[in-house]
Design an enzyme around this catalytic site. Structure first.
Site, PDB file in Angstrom:
ATOM      1  CB  CYS A 108       2.069  32.596  18.872  1.00  0.00           C
ATOM      2  SG  CYS A 108       2.833  33.513  17.545  1.00  0.00           S
ATOM      3  CB  CYS A 143       2.151  36.991  19.095  1.00  0.00           C
ATOM      4  SG  CYS A 143       2.762  36.438  20.081  1.00  0.00           S
ATOM      5  CB  CYS A 189       6.438  37.008  17.796  1.00  0.00           C
ATOM      6  SG  CYS A 189       5.039  36.029  16.802  1.00  0.00           S
ATOM      7  CB  CYS A 234       5.574  32.293  19.868  1.00  0.00           C
ATOM      8  SG  CYS A 234       5.560  33.559  19.752  1.00  0.00           S
ATOM      9  N   GLY A 252     -15.140  12.213   5.768  1.00  0.00           N
ATOM     10  CA  GLY A 252     -15.536  12.522   6.571  1.00  0.00           C
ATOM     11  C   GLY A 252     -16.419  11.874   7.344  1.00  0.00           C
TER      12      GLY A 252
HETATM   13 ZN   LIG Z   1       4.153  34.700  18.616  1.00  0.00          ZN
END
Ligand SMILES: [Zn+2]
Lengths: 289, 186
Positions: A262, A237, A240, A268, A29
Protein backbone atom coordinates in the site's frame (compact mmCIF):
# COMPACT_ATOMS: atom_id res chain seq x y z
CA UNK A 1 7.41 34.58 23.97
CA UNK A 2 7.89 33.36 20.40
CA UNK A 3 9.95 35.25 17.85
CA UNK A 4 7.93 34.05 14.86
CA UNK A 5 4.32 34.60 13.76
CA UNK A 6 1.57 32.10 14.47
CA UNK A 7 1.81 29.48 11.68
CA UNK A 8 4.90 31.38 10.46
CA UNK A 9 3.15 33.80 8.07
CA UNK A 10 2.29 37.36 9.09
CA UNK A 11 -1.39 38.27 9.56
CA UNK A 12 -1.75 40.26 6.35
CA UNK A 13 -0.36 37.40 4.26
CA UNK A 14 -2.69 34.91 5.92
CA UNK A 15 -5.66 37.24 5.30
CA UNK A 16 -4.74 37.48 1.62
CA UNK A 17 -4.51 33.68 1.37
CA UNK A 18 -7.77 33.28 3.31
CA UNK A 19 -9.56 35.60 0.89
CA UNK A 20 -8.22 33.54 -2.01
CA UNK A 21 -9.46 30.33 -0.33
CA UNK A 22 -12.97 31.76 0.12
CA UNK A 23 -13.17 32.78 -3.55
CA UNK A 24 -11.73 29.40 -4.52
CA UNK A 25 -14.52 27.64 -2.62
CA UNK A 26 -17.10 29.92 -4.23
CA UNK A 27 -15.76 29.16 -7.74
CA UNK A 28 -14.81 25.46 -7.59
CA UNK A 29 -11.89 24.48 -9.82
CA UNK A 30 -10.98 28.07 -10.74
CA UNK A 31 -7.37 29.06 -10.03
CA UNK A 32 -7.28 32.12 -7.79
CA UNK A 33 -4.02 34.11 -8.07
CA UNK A 34 -2.29 34.91 -4.79
CA UNK A 35 1.00 36.56 -3.82
CA UNK A 36 3.08 33.59 -2.72
CA UNK A 37 5.64 34.19 0.04
CA UNK A 38 9.07 32.76 0.57
CA UNK A 39 8.91 29.85 2.95
CA UNK A 40 11.82 28.36 4.89
CA UNK A 41 11.87 25.33 2.57
CA UNK A 42 12.52 24.74 -1.12
CA UNK A 43 9.66 25.00 -3.67
CA UNK A 44 9.79 21.27 -4.36
CA UNK A 45 8.71 20.75 -0.76
CA UNK A 46 5.24 22.09 -1.35
CA UNK A 47 5.40 25.72 -0.32
CA UNK A 48 1.92 26.29 -1.83
CA UNK A 49 0.42 23.59 0.36
CA UNK A 50 2.36 24.90 3.34
CA UNK A 51 0.98 28.42 2.85
CA UNK A 52 -2.58 27.11 2.57
CA UNK A 53 -2.09 25.02 5.72
CA UNK A 54 -0.69 28.09 7.50
CA UNK A 55 -3.85 30.01 6.61
CA UNK A 56 -6.29 27.34 7.84
CA UNK A 57 -4.61 25.79 10.89
CA UNK A 58 -5.67 26.68 14.43
CA UNK A 59 -4.07 25.49 17.68
CA UNK A 60 -7.09 23.15 18.08
CA UNK A 61 -6.10 21.12 15.01
CA UNK A 62 -4.59 17.69 14.68
CA UNK A 63 -2.34 17.75 11.64
CA UNK A 64 -1.16 14.94 9.37
CA UNK A 65 1.25 15.19 6.45
CA UNK A 66 1.68 12.55 3.77
CA UNK A 67 4.19 12.39 0.97
CA UNK A 68 3.16 9.85 -1.70
CA UNK A 69 1.04 8.20 0.99
CA UNK A 70 3.79 7.97 3.62
CA UNK A 71 3.99 9.92 6.88
CA UNK A 72 7.67 9.26 7.49
CA UNK A 73 9.52 10.84 4.54
CA UNK A 74 11.88 13.75 5.24
CA UNK A 75 9.46 16.13 3.52
CA UNK A 76 6.41 14.98 5.52
CA UNK A 77 8.27 14.96 8.82
CA UNK A 78 9.68 18.47 8.24
CA UNK A 79 6.32 20.01 7.43
CA UNK A 80 4.66 18.28 10.38
CA UNK A 81 7.36 19.56 12.76
CA UNK A 82 7.18 23.02 11.23
CA UNK A 83 3.51 23.45 12.17
CA UNK A 84 3.87 21.60 15.44
CA UNK A 85 6.33 24.34 16.41
CA UNK A 86 4.82 27.42 14.74
CA UNK A 87 1.07 26.69 15.04
CA UNK A 88 1.05 24.62 18.21
CA UNK A 89 -1.00 21.87 16.51
CA UNK A 90 -1.19 18.26 17.63
CA UNK A 91 0.11 15.83 15.02
CA UNK A 92 -0.91 12.35 14.01
CA UNK A 93 -0.26 9.69 11.40
CA UNK A 94 -3.81 8.31 11.68
CA UNK A 95 -6.05 9.58 8.89
CA UNK A 96 -9.17 9.32 11.05
CA UNK A 97 -7.69 11.43 13.83
CA UNK A 98 -6.52 14.33 11.66
CA UNK A 99 -8.57 17.50 11.21
CA UNK A 100 -6.20 18.87 8.53
CA UNK A 101 -4.15 16.66 6.20
CA UNK A 102 -1.52 18.10 3.89
CA UNK A 103 -0.69 15.77 1.02
CA UNK A 104 1.68 15.37 -1.86
CA UNK A 105 0.57 13.00 -4.64
CA UNK A 106 -2.10 10.92 -2.85
CA UNK A 107 -5.60 10.97 -1.37
CA UNK A 108 -5.85 8.81 1.76
CA UNK A 109 -7.57 5.44 1.25
CA UNK A 110 -9.86 6.01 4.22
CA UNK A 111 -12.86 8.20 3.30
CA UNK A 112 -12.59 11.71 4.72
CA UNK A 113 -15.38 13.17 6.85
CA UNK A 114 -17.16 16.53 6.56
CA UNK A 115 -15.03 17.93 9.41
CA UNK A 116 -11.74 17.14 7.68
CA UNK A 117 -9.69 19.31 5.33
CA UNK A 118 -7.31 17.99 2.68
CA UNK A 119 -4.58 20.40 1.52
CA UNK A 120 -2.77 19.44 -1.69
CA UNK A 121 0.72 20.49 -2.68
CA UNK A 122 0.55 21.39 -6.36
CA UNK A 123 3.59 21.77 -8.65
CA UNK A 124 1.79 22.85 -11.86
CA UNK A 125 -1.77 24.06 -11.28
CA UNK A 126 -2.62 24.77 -14.92
CA UNK A 127 -4.00 21.64 -16.67
CA UNK A 128 -3.68 23.34 -20.06
CA UNK A 129 -0.04 24.37 -19.56
CA UNK A 130 1.48 21.53 -21.60
CA UNK A 131 -0.82 22.46 -24.48
CA UNK A 132 -0.37 26.21 -24.22
CA UNK A 133 2.64 27.82 -22.53
CA UNK A 134 1.14 31.30 -22.33
CA UNK A 135 -0.71 32.18 -19.12
CA UNK A 136 -2.67 34.88 -20.98
CA UNK A 137 -3.91 32.24 -23.42
CA UNK A 138 -4.78 29.57 -20.86
CA UNK A 139 -6.70 32.13 -18.79
CA UNK A 140 -8.66 33.00 -21.95
CA UNK A 141 -9.29 29.32 -22.65
CA UNK A 142 -10.75 28.85 -19.15
CA UNK A 143 -12.81 32.03 -19.52
CA UNK A 144 -14.29 30.80 -22.83
CA UNK A 145 -14.57 27.20 -21.61
CA UNK A 146 -12.40 26.27 -24.57
CA UNK A 147 -11.32 22.78 -23.61
CA UNK A 148 -11.32 21.13 -27.04
CA UNK A 149 -7.51 20.89 -27.20
CA UNK A 150 -7.46 18.93 -23.97
CA UNK A 151 -9.81 16.35 -25.42
CA UNK A 152 -7.74 16.20 -28.60
CA UNK A 153 -4.62 15.45 -26.54
CA UNK A 154 -6.36 12.67 -24.62
CA UNK A 155 -7.72 11.26 -27.86
CA UNK A 156 -4.25 11.25 -29.43
CA UNK A 157 -3.20 9.11 -26.48
CA UNK A 158 -5.88 6.62 -27.41
CA UNK A 159 -4.88 6.46 -31.08
CA UNK A 160 -1.20 6.05 -30.18
CA UNK A 161 -1.41 3.74 -27.16
CA UNK A 162 -4.88 2.24 -27.44
CA UNK A 163 -5.76 3.88 -24.14
CA UNK A 164 -5.41 7.20 -22.36
CA UNK A 165 -1.77 7.07 -21.22
CA UNK A 166 -2.09 9.84 -18.63
CA UNK A 167 -1.88 8.08 -15.29
CA UNK A 168 -1.04 10.98 -12.94
CA UNK A 169 -2.52 14.46 -12.69
CA UNK A 170 -5.40 13.19 -14.80
CA UNK A 171 -7.56 16.24 -15.66
CA UNK A 172 -11.05 16.61 -14.23
CA UNK A 173 -14.00 18.89 -14.88
CA UNK A 174 -15.40 20.50 -11.75
CA UNK A 175 -19.12 21.20 -11.38
CA UNK A 176 -19.49 21.10 -15.15
CA UNK A 177 -17.37 24.20 -15.63
CA UNK A 178 -13.62 24.41 -14.96
CA UNK A 179 -11.08 21.83 -16.09
CA UNK A 180 -8.72 21.32 -13.13
CA UNK A 181 -5.44 19.59 -12.42
CA UNK A 182 -6.00 17.44 -9.31
CA UNK A 183 -2.20 17.60 -8.66
CA UNK A 184 -0.04 14.56 -9.49
CA UNK A 185 -2.23 12.02 -7.72
CA UNK A 186 -2.56 8.67 -9.50
CA UNK A 187 -5.75 8.51 -11.53
CA UNK A 188 -6.78 5.69 -9.17
CA UNK A 189 -7.49 8.52 -6.68
CA UNK A 190 -9.65 10.58 -9.03
CA UNK A 191 -13.02 9.11 -7.95
CA UNK A 192 -12.15 10.10 -4.36
CA UNK A 193 -12.17 13.78 -5.39
CA UNK A 194 -15.93 13.51 -4.80
CA UNK A 195 -15.75 13.56 -1.02
CA UNK A 196 -17.31 14.90 2.17
CA UNK A 197 -14.19 16.85 3.20
CA UNK A 198 -13.01 20.27 2.03
CA UNK A 199 -10.22 20.12 -0.59
CA UNK A 200 -7.78 23.02 -0.96
CA UNK A 201 -4.96 23.17 -3.51
CA UNK A 202 -1.88 25.39 -3.22
CA UNK A 203 0.80 26.04 -5.85
CA UNK A 204 3.63 28.15 -4.41
CA UNK A 205 5.89 28.80 -7.37
CA UNK A 206 2.92 29.35 -9.71
CA UNK A 207 1.03 31.40 -7.10
CA UNK A 208 -2.37 29.78 -7.43
CA UNK A 209 -4.95 28.51 -4.95
CA UNK A 210 -8.01 26.52 -5.91
CA UNK A 211 -10.61 24.49 -4.10
CA UNK A 212 -13.26 21.80 -4.31
CA UNK A 213 -16.04 22.06 -1.70
CA UNK A 214 -17.59 18.87 -0.28
CA UNK A 215 -19.92 16.89 -2.54
CA UNK A 216 -18.88 18.84 -5.61
CA UNK A 217 -19.32 17.14 -8.95
CA UNK A 218 -15.83 16.17 -10.16
CA UNK A 219 -15.64 14.20 -13.42
CA UNK A 220 -12.50 12.75 -14.99
CA UNK A 221 -12.37 13.69 -18.68
CA UNK A 222 -13.08 10.76 -20.97
CA UNK A 223 -14.87 9.59 -24.10
CA UNK A 224 -17.97 7.52 -24.63
CA UNK A 225 -16.00 4.75 -26.33
CA UNK A 226 -13.05 5.05 -23.91
CA UNK A 227 -14.52 5.63 -20.45
CA UNK A 228 -12.27 6.71 -17.60
CA UNK A 229 -10.83 3.86 -15.55
CA UNK A 230 -9.33 4.28 -12.07
CA UNK A 231 -6.65 1.66 -12.57
CA UNK A 232 -4.04 0.26 -10.19
CA UNK A 233 -1.57 -2.63 -10.17
CA UNK A 234 -3.47 -5.91 -10.46
CA UNK A 235 -2.20 -7.29 -7.15
CA UNK A 236 -3.02 -7.43 -3.49
CA UNK A 237 -0.79 -5.68 -0.95
CA UNK A 238 1.94 -8.14 0.05
CA UNK A 239 1.98 -6.76 3.60
CA UNK A 240 -1.71 -6.44 4.51
CA UNK A 241 -3.49 -8.27 1.69
CA UNK A 242 -5.63 -5.24 0.71
CA UNK A 243 -7.07 -5.47 -2.80
CA UNK A 244 -8.70 -2.04 -2.80
CA UNK A 245 -5.70 0.22 -2.17
CA UNK A 246 -3.18 1.94 -4.43
CA UNK A 247 0.08 -0.03 -4.48
CA UNK A 248 3.75 0.86 -4.78
CA UNK A 249 6.01 -1.70 -6.40
CA UNK A 250 9.33 -2.28 -4.68
CA UNK A 251 12.37 -4.32 -5.71
CA UNK A 252 13.36 -5.91 -2.42
CA UNK A 253 16.62 -7.74 -3.16
CA UNK A 254 19.51 -8.08 -5.64
CA UNK A 255 17.80 -10.92 -7.50
CA UNK A 256 15.06 -8.49 -8.51
CA UNK A 257 12.38 -9.95 -6.30
CA UNK A 258 9.37 -7.64 -6.26
CA UNK A 259 6.88 -6.70 -3.65
CA UNK A 260 3.65 -4.71 -3.78
CA UNK A 261 2.61 -2.65 -0.81
CA UNK A 262 0.00 0.00 0.00
CA UNK A 263 1.30 3.47 -0.77
CA UNK A 264 -0.90 4.73 2.11
CA UNK A 265 1.22 3.60 5.05
CA UNK A 266 -1.42 4.43 7.67
CA UNK A 267 -4.01 2.36 5.81
CA UNK A 268 -1.62 -0.60 5.52
CA UNK A 269 -0.56 -0.36 9.14
CA UNK A 270 -4.16 -0.15 10.38
CA UNK A 271 -5.05 -3.27 8.42
CA UNK A 272 -2.05 -5.16 9.77
CA UNK A 273 -2.94 -4.10 13.30
CA UNK A 274 -6.43 -5.46 12.67
CA UNK A 275 -4.88 -8.84 11.84
CA UNK A 276 -4.78 -8.80 8.02
CA UNK A 277 -1.65 -10.40 6.59
CA UNK A 278 -0.48 -10.27 2.97
CA UNK A 279 1.41 -12.92 0.97
CA UNK A 280 4.82 -11.72 2.16
CA UNK A 281 3.67 -10.17 5.43
CA UNK A 282 4.25 -11.13 8.99
CA UNK A 283 1.84 -10.64 11.93
CA UNK A 284 1.90 -7.07 13.18
CA UNK A 285 3.98 -6.60 16.34
CA UNK A 286 3.46 -3.41 18.32
CA UNK A 287 7.16 -3.01 19.10
CA UNK A 288 8.48 -3.95 15.65
CA UNK A 289 10.71 -1.21 14.29
CA UNK B 1 -11.32 59.52 19.38
CA UNK B 2 -13.72 57.69 21.68
CA UNK B 3 -12.03 55.13 23.87
CA UNK B 4 -14.41 52.38 22.87
CA UNK B 5 -13.29 52.61 19.26
CA UNK B 6 -10.00 51.15 20.45
CA UNK B 7 -11.79 48.24 22.06
CA UNK B 8 -13.69 45.26 20.73
CA UNK B 9 -10.93 43.85 18.57
CA UNK B 10 -9.45 40.37 18.85
CA UNK B 11 -7.55 39.78 22.09
CA UNK B 12 -5.16 37.30 20.48
CA UNK B 13 -5.40 38.34 16.84
CA UNK B 14 -3.39 35.47 15.28
CA UNK B 15 -5.27 32.62 16.94
CA UNK B 16 -8.64 34.40 17.21
CA UNK B 17 -8.62 35.15 13.49
CA UNK B 18 -7.42 31.62 12.66
CA UNK B 19 -10.35 30.13 14.56
CA UNK B 20 -12.76 32.65 13.07
CA UNK B 21 -11.56 31.95 9.55
CA UNK B 22 -12.21 28.25 9.99
CA UNK B 23 -15.83 29.02 10.85
CA UNK B 24 -16.17 31.40 7.91
CA UNK B 25 -14.49 28.94 5.55
CA UNK B 26 -16.68 26.08 6.76
CA UNK B 27 -19.75 28.25 6.21
CA UNK B 28 -18.67 29.03 2.63
CA UNK B 29 -17.76 25.39 1.94
CA UNK B 30 -21.00 24.05 3.41
CA UNK B 31 -23.86 26.39 2.47
CA UNK B 32 -26.80 25.92 4.81
CA UNK B 33 -24.73 25.37 7.93
CA UNK B 34 -24.72 27.96 10.70
CA UNK B 35 -21.43 28.60 12.44
CA UNK B 36 -20.78 30.57 15.60
CA UNK B 37 -17.90 33.02 15.95
CA UNK B 38 -16.49 34.96 18.88
CA UNK B 39 -13.91 37.58 19.67
CA UNK B 40 -15.22 40.91 18.33
CA UNK B 41 -17.27 43.54 20.18
CA UNK B 42 -17.99 46.07 17.44
CA UNK B 43 -20.14 49.18 17.94
CA UNK B 44 -23.87 48.90 17.14
CA UNK B 45 -25.46 48.31 14.75
CA UNK B 46 -22.70 45.83 13.73
CA UNK B 47 -23.30 42.33 15.04
CA UNK B 48 -20.56 40.30 16.70
CA UNK B 49 -20.43 38.03 13.62
CA UNK B 50 -20.06 40.94 11.20
CA UNK B 51 -17.33 42.37 13.41
CA UNK B 52 -15.52 39.03 13.39
CA UNK B 53 -15.74 38.73 9.58
CA UNK B 54 -14.40 42.27 9.15
CA UNK B 55 -11.51 41.67 11.57
CA UNK B 56 -10.66 38.34 9.94
CA UNK B 57 -10.95 39.19 6.26
CA UNK B 58 -10.38 42.94 5.85
CA UNK B 59 -7.26 45.10 5.72
CA UNK B 60 -5.87 48.04 3.70
CA UNK B 61 -6.24 45.94 0.51
CA UNK B 62 -10.02 45.49 0.81
CA UNK B 63 -12.29 48.49 0.27
CA UNK B 64 -15.46 48.25 2.38
CA UNK B 65 -18.89 49.59 1.50
CA UNK B 66 -21.37 50.44 4.25
CA UNK B 67 -25.08 50.99 3.64
CA UNK B 68 -26.32 54.28 5.19
CA UNK B 69 -27.70 52.60 8.32
CA UNK B 70 -24.24 51.14 9.07
CA UNK B 71 -22.29 54.14 7.86
CA UNK B 72 -21.80 55.92 11.20
CA UNK B 73 -18.75 57.73 12.50
CA UNK B 74 -18.35 55.15 15.19
CA UNK B 75 -18.53 52.17 12.81
CA UNK B 76 -16.10 53.81 10.41
CA UNK B 77 -13.66 54.64 13.19
CA UNK B 78 -13.83 51.08 14.56
CA UNK B 79 -13.21 49.47 11.16
CA UNK B 80 -10.40 51.91 10.38
CA UNK B 81 -8.66 51.39 13.70
CA UNK B 82 -8.93 47.60 13.74
CA UNK B 83 -8.49 46.70 10.06
CA UNK B 84 -7.14 49.72 8.17
CA UNK B 85 -9.63 49.00 5.39
CA UNK B 86 -10.54 52.01 3.23
CA UNK B 87 -14.20 52.86 2.52
CA UNK B 88 -15.59 52.78 -0.99
CA UNK B 89 -18.69 53.06 -3.13
CA UNK B 90 -20.42 49.78 -3.90
CA UNK B 91 -18.79 49.33 -7.31
CA UNK B 92 -15.28 49.38 -5.84
CA UNK B 93 -15.96 47.36 -2.71
CA UNK B 94 -14.40 43.99 -1.92
CA UNK B 95 -16.69 43.64 1.11
CA UNK B 96 -19.99 45.28 1.94
CA UNK B 97 -22.07 45.47 5.10
CA UNK B 98 -25.79 46.10 5.18
CA UNK B 99 -29.30 44.83 5.68
CA UNK B 100 -30.65 42.94 2.70
CA UNK B 101 -33.11 45.61 1.55
CA UNK B 102 -30.47 48.35 1.62
CA UNK B 103 -27.73 46.66 -0.40
CA UNK B 104 -27.52 47.96 -4.01
CA UNK B 105 -27.04 44.46 -5.48
CA UNK B 106 -26.57 45.59 -9.06
CA UNK B 107 -23.72 47.96 -8.23
CA UNK B 108 -21.20 45.44 -6.88
CA UNK B 109 -18.36 43.84 -8.83
CA UNK B 110 -19.24 40.34 -10.04
CA UNK B 111 -15.76 39.57 -11.43
CA UNK B 112 -14.69 39.20 -15.05
CA UNK B 113 -14.69 36.10 -17.22
CA UNK B 114 -10.91 35.81 -16.78
CA UNK B 115 -10.92 36.80 -13.10
CA UNK B 116 -14.28 35.80 -11.59
CA UNK B 117 -12.66 36.05 -8.14
CA UNK B 118 -12.55 39.84 -8.46
CA UNK B 119 -16.06 40.02 -7.08
CA UNK B 120 -17.58 41.42 -3.91
CA UNK B 121 -18.50 39.48 -0.80
CA UNK B 122 -21.59 40.89 0.88
CA UNK B 123 -22.04 40.64 4.64
CA UNK B 124 -25.78 40.71 5.16
CA UNK B 125 -26.99 41.61 8.65
CA UNK B 126 -30.17 39.72 9.48
CA UNK B 127 -32.55 39.65 12.45
CA UNK B 128 -33.05 35.95 12.11
CA UNK B 129 -30.86 33.10 10.89
CA UNK B 130 -31.99 29.48 10.99
CA UNK B 131 -31.75 26.28 8.99
CA UNK B 132 -35.33 26.52 7.81
CA UNK B 133 -36.62 28.22 4.71
CA UNK B 134 -35.38 28.17 1.15
CA UNK B 135 -33.97 24.95 -0.30
CA UNK B 136 -30.29 24.96 -1.28
CA UNK B 137 -28.52 22.62 -3.69
CA UNK B 138 -25.03 22.64 -5.16
CA UNK B 139 -21.36 22.29 -4.18
CA UNK B 140 -20.82 21.82 -0.46
CA UNK B 141 -24.27 20.35 0.03
CA UNK B 142 -25.09 16.66 0.28
CA UNK B 143 -28.42 16.37 -1.56
CA UNK B 144 -30.05 19.53 -0.14
CA UNK B 145 -30.04 21.98 2.74
CA UNK B 146 -32.36 24.70 3.97
CA UNK B 147 -31.60 28.19 5.20
CA UNK B 148 -33.59 31.30 6.14
CA UNK B 149 -32.87 33.60 3.20
CA UNK B 150 -34.22 37.12 2.69
CA UNK B 151 -35.00 36.44 -0.99
CA UNK B 152 -35.07 33.67 -3.59
CA UNK B 153 -35.17 35.35 -7.01
CA UNK B 154 -32.08 37.47 -6.36
CA UNK B 155 -30.00 34.42 -5.46
CA UNK B 156 -31.32 32.51 -8.46
CA UNK B 157 -30.30 35.35 -10.74
CA UNK B 158 -26.90 35.52 -9.06
CA UNK B 159 -26.34 31.78 -9.61
CA UNK B 160 -27.17 32.22 -13.30
CA UNK B 161 -24.13 34.49 -13.61
CA UNK B 162 -21.77 31.65 -12.62
CA UNK B 163 -18.77 31.61 -12.76
CA UNK B 164 -19.29 35.34 -12.16
CA UNK B 165 -21.40 36.56 -9.29
CA UNK B 166 -21.55 37.71 -5.69
CA UNK B 167 -20.93 35.67 -2.57
CA UNK B 168 -22.90 36.24 0.62
CA UNK B 169 -22.26 35.89 4.33
CA UNK B 170 -25.37 36.22 6.51
CA UNK B 171 -24.80 37.34 10.06
CA UNK B 172 -27.08 37.36 13.10
CA UNK B 173 -25.58 38.15 16.50
CA UNK B 174 -22.72 35.62 16.85
CA UNK B 175 -23.93 33.31 14.08
CA UNK B 176 -23.09 33.27 10.42
CA UNK B 177 -23.94 31.28 7.31
CA UNK B 178 -22.77 31.71 3.73
CA UNK B 179 -24.15 31.40 0.24
CA UNK B 180 -21.62 31.21 -2.59
CA UNK B 181 -22.66 31.92 -6.18
CA UNK B 182 -22.77 28.18 -6.93
CA UNK B 183 -25.77 27.49 -4.68
CA UNK B 184 -29.07 26.88 -6.44
CA UNK B 185 -31.88 28.34 -4.36
CA UNK B 186 -35.54 27.33 -4.65
ZN1 LIG C 1 -1.18 -2.89 2.66
Amino acid sequence: MSDYNFAYLDEQTKRMIRRAILKGLAIPGYQVPFASREMPMPYGWGTGGVQVSAAVLTPDDTFKVIDQGADDTTNAVSIRRFFEKTADVAVTEATGEASVIQTRHRIPEQDLRADQILVYQVPIPEPLRFLEPSEVETRKMHALEEYGLMHVKLYEDISQHGAIATSYAYPVKVEGRYVMDPSPIPKFDNPKLNMAGIQLFGAGREQRIYAVPPYTDVVSLDFEDYPFEASKADHACDLCGATDSYLDELIVDDSGKRMFMCSDTDYCCSRRKAGHIGAQGVPYAEDAA
Amino acid sequence: MQAKILEGGFVEAPTDSARAFRQIMTAMAQPGTINTVVGAQPPAPLSVATGVVLLTMCDPETPVFLTPKFDTDEVRAWITFHTGAPFAEANNAAFAVGAWDDLPLHDFAIGTSEYPDRSATLIVETDHLSVTGATLRGPGIKDKATLSLPDVAAFRNNALLFPLGLDFIFTCQSDLAALPRTTKVS
